[in-house]
Design a protein around this motif. Structure first.
Motif, PDB file in Angstrom:
ATOM      1  N   PHE A 100     -58.289  16.715  24.644  1.00  0.00           N
ATOM      2  CA  PHE A 100     -57.270  17.301  25.518  1.00  0.00           C
ATOM      3  C   PHE A 100     -57.322  18.827  25.552  1.00  0.00           C
ATOM      4  N   ARG A 101     -58.143  19.419  24.734  1.00  0.00           N
ATOM      5  CA  ARG A 101     -58.177  20.877  24.663  1.00  0.00           C
ATOM      6  C   ARG A 101     -58.823  21.474  25.906  1.00  0.00           C
ATOM      7  N   ALA A 108     -53.905  17.271  30.442  1.00  0.00           N
ATOM      8  CA  ALA A 108     -53.385  18.433  29.716  1.00  0.00           C
ATOM      9  C   ALA A 108     -52.952  19.521  30.690  1.00  0.00           C
ATOM     10  N   SER A 153     -53.664   6.519  35.568  1.00  0.00           N
ATOM     11  CA  SER A 153     -53.069   7.852  35.593  1.00  0.00           C
ATOM     12  C   SER A 153     -52.288   8.085  36.887  1.00  0.00           C
ATOM     13  N   MET A 158     -50.490  16.613  22.027  1.00  0.00           N
ATOM     14  CA  MET A 158     -51.750  16.122  22.593  1.00  0.00           C
ATOM     15  C   MET A 158     -52.892  17.091  22.324  1.00  0.00           C
ATOM     16  N   PHE A 159     -52.564  18.369  22.174  1.00  0.00           N
ATOM     17  CA  PHE A 159     -53.608  19.370  21.982  1.00  0.00           C
ATOM     18  C   PHE A 159     -54.215  19.331  20.576  1.00  0.00           C
ATOM     19  N   PRO A 210     -58.703  13.460  30.278  1.00  0.00           N
ATOM     20  CA  PRO A 210     -57.735  14.016  29.320  1.00  0.00           C
ATOM     21  C   PRO A 210     -57.438  15.496  29.580  1.00  0.00           C
ATOM     22  N   GLN A 211     -58.450  16.273  29.947  1.00  0.00           N
ATOM     23  CA  GLN A 211     -58.216  17.682  30.244  1.00  0.00           C
ATOM     24  C   GLN A 211     -57.352  17.839  31.497  1.00  0.00           C
TER      25      GLN A 211
END
Length: 167
Positions: A60-61, A132, A13, A54-55, A128-129
């Motif tokens: 990712f939420r 996002a 990342s 992605m959501f 992932p969050q």
């Protein structure tokens, strides 16, 4: 094993973020050699909007308040230096992005700030969050920057048209 995978994902990342910033600097310096159009100005925003898919993936939420704050941070804080360091000019009847040394420094500064924030935030929420949140921050930064560029472009084109008409 999960820790090793998470560590690997963090490194990937961070390296990706640095790579994207360097690519943006490279593309920006090359873009100043070619005329721009309204489509070329708007396309990055349209292209990036696909990232909202992605959501659809639960990992990712994020809470709506986090999303709003990340978007507003990009909109109100991070877009301003980009707007101030991006100017358009007419050369030979066509609109070009004016080269700006400050733009490179702005991108580098934003990169350093984003890496620091990223490293801090990913300690408290999943990777992932975190991705996002930073997507929303970047989108919030991109929208007003490109909108202002589009307004500058249209203003220059109208002025150019009026000058040609008066001749």
């Amino acid at each position: 094993m999960l820790q090793f995978g998470a560590l690997n994902l963090q490194a990937i990342s961070s390296i990706s973020m640095i790579g994207m910033a360097l690519l943006a600097i490279f593309v920006r310096t090359r873009a100043s050699r070619k005329p721009v159009s309204a489509v070329k100005i708007a396309m990055p925003t349209i292209g990036m909007s696909i990232g909202f898919l992605m959501f659809t993936v639960p990992a990712f939420r994020i809470p709506a308040m986090w999303a709003l704050l990340a978007f507003l941070a990009g909109l109100l804080l991070f877009s301003y230096p980009l707007i101030r360091s991006s100017k358009l000019e007419v050369q030979g009847g066509e609109v070009f992005i004016k080269r700006s040394k400050s733009f490179i420094f702005v991108l580098m500064g934003l990169l350093v700030l984003r890496i620091a924030l990223h490293s801090y935030i990913e300690q408290y929420i999943s990777i992932p969050q975190t991705g996002a949140l930073f997507f929303l921050l970047a989108f919030g930064m991109l929208v007003p920057w490109r909108y202002v560029m589009l307004l500058q472009y249209r203003k220059l084109k109208v002025r150019e048209f009026q000058q040609q008409k008066s001749l």
